[in-house]
Design a protein around this motif. Sequence first.
Motif, PDB file in Angstrom:
ATOM      1  N   GLU A   1       0.858  -1.004   0.023  1.00  0.00           N
ATOM      2  CA  GLU A   1      -0.037   0.013   0.111  1.00  0.00           C
ATOM      3  C   GLU A   1       0.784   1.200  -0.002  1.00  0.00           C
ATOM      4  N   ILE A   2       1.927   1.144   0.848  1.00  0.00           N
ATOM      5  CA  ILE A   2       2.834   2.367   0.659  1.00  0.00           C
ATOM      6  C   ILE A   2       3.432   2.602  -0.592  1.00  0.00           C
ATOM      7  N   ALA A   3       3.830   1.358  -1.089  1.00  0.00           N
ATOM      8  CA  ALA A   3       4.642   1.828  -2.397  1.00  0.00           C
ATOM      9  C   ALA A   3       3.574   2.275  -3.332  1.00  0.00           C
ATOM     10  N   LEU A   4       2.214   1.956  -3.465  1.00  0.00           N
ATOM     11  CA  LEU A   4       1.449   2.267  -4.249  1.00  0.00           C
ATOM     12  C   LEU A   4       0.864   3.984  -3.969  1.00  0.00           C
ATOM     13  N   LEU A   5       0.913   4.389  -2.765  1.00  0.00           N
ATOM     14  CA  LEU A   5       0.663   5.649  -2.503  1.00  0.00           C
ATOM     15  C   LEU A   5       1.918   6.437  -2.883  1.00  0.00           C
ATOM     16  N   LEU A   6       3.113   6.002  -3.076  1.00  0.00           N
ATOM     17  CA  LEU A   6       4.383   6.843  -3.275  1.00  0.00           C
ATOM     18  C   LEU A   6       4.495   6.667  -4.744  1.00  0.00           C
ATOM     19  N   GLY A   7       3.499   6.169  -5.519  1.00  0.00           N
ATOM     20  CA  GLY A   7       3.538   6.177  -7.081  1.00  0.00           C
ATOM     21  C   GLY A   7       4.520   4.844  -7.762  1.00  0.00           C
TER      22      GLY A   7
END
Length: 349
Positions: A297-303
């Motif tokens: 999820e963090i990876a996704l939020l960071l693009g």
Amino acid sequence: MAENVYVSASLAELLRQYLDDEKLDIGGLRERLGTLAAQPRMAAETWWALLQQIADARPRPVTGLWIGRSARPHHVGVLGYLAMSCETLGQALLRFQRFQPLLHNLTPTLAQRRGDEFRLSWDASYARSTRLSDEVLVSALLTLARQLSGRGDLRLRAVEFPGEAPADLTPYTDFLQCAVHFGSHSLVVHLDAATLALPIDTRDPHLRALLDQQAEALLQTLPRVDALVGQLQQAIVQALQDGEPTLEQLARRMGQSSRTLYRQLQARGLTYKSMLADTRLALAQRYLADPKLSLPEIALLLGYSEQSAFTRAFKSWCGDTPLRYRRAGAALTPASPRDPAARKSLRPG
């Protein structure tokens, strides 16, 4: 079923909301849901068992549809926050298709447009589910679409459920106010294609929480040279929801040409890549401090399109993987990826 088949633990909050809405007290269930909600995910078998426990405690027709009606955007985790950042309902639905593994990894979502109809489907032969779980999915999808668009009168065109039809279809048709069929090969939700153009009209404050957190992270942790840098930081935060932004995309968001933005940064001794890295690092540190956010999820939020790409970038910034950084309980002191001394200071221990 394999142990790695999961659903997001944020769905435990949906069940707690349903218990609140219906004023149900099922011995020990609320406490168990609270424990599950603190985890990033739970086994699909656990999710199905929880649904059945609630259905057994209060028998009623189409229990899963009633549970789904209690859905709020934050109950689907990061997907809810991503939906908030979309301009139209169609964009939100396509994002749901793309990032569905953040919610569950049972069956891929297939989105198709055929003439004046838009379909979302889940192949029942890909992985098994339960009738209750299918009902929750359909009802929650409709409920969230209504909330995001501000159209309480929004209706589905039709729904197809796998499995044998119940003796009485009336509870389904009364609840969904559309045609309902059984015996389908897949779970299929049919919508009018025109609904894809409906603008997002977010009213739930939970929807804004994560993006507000992003903006607040920048305000508190990143030094600002001047108003331009602050504006660029905010533009990066917003653009990361759609993947890694380019200089051209950010310039358009800021209402200027990429050449002008490049010159303005150059005059300040800055580059687009360094600004992007600084912003991602500050946000990564904030997100890693939140145990409810998984690394994907963090990876996704960071693009980042993949967790592995985020891990490589974070290690280049801080000298440790995100997982080790999180486990060490690293402080949220901001540092620039461009400064080797700062990178060293970020390493736990």
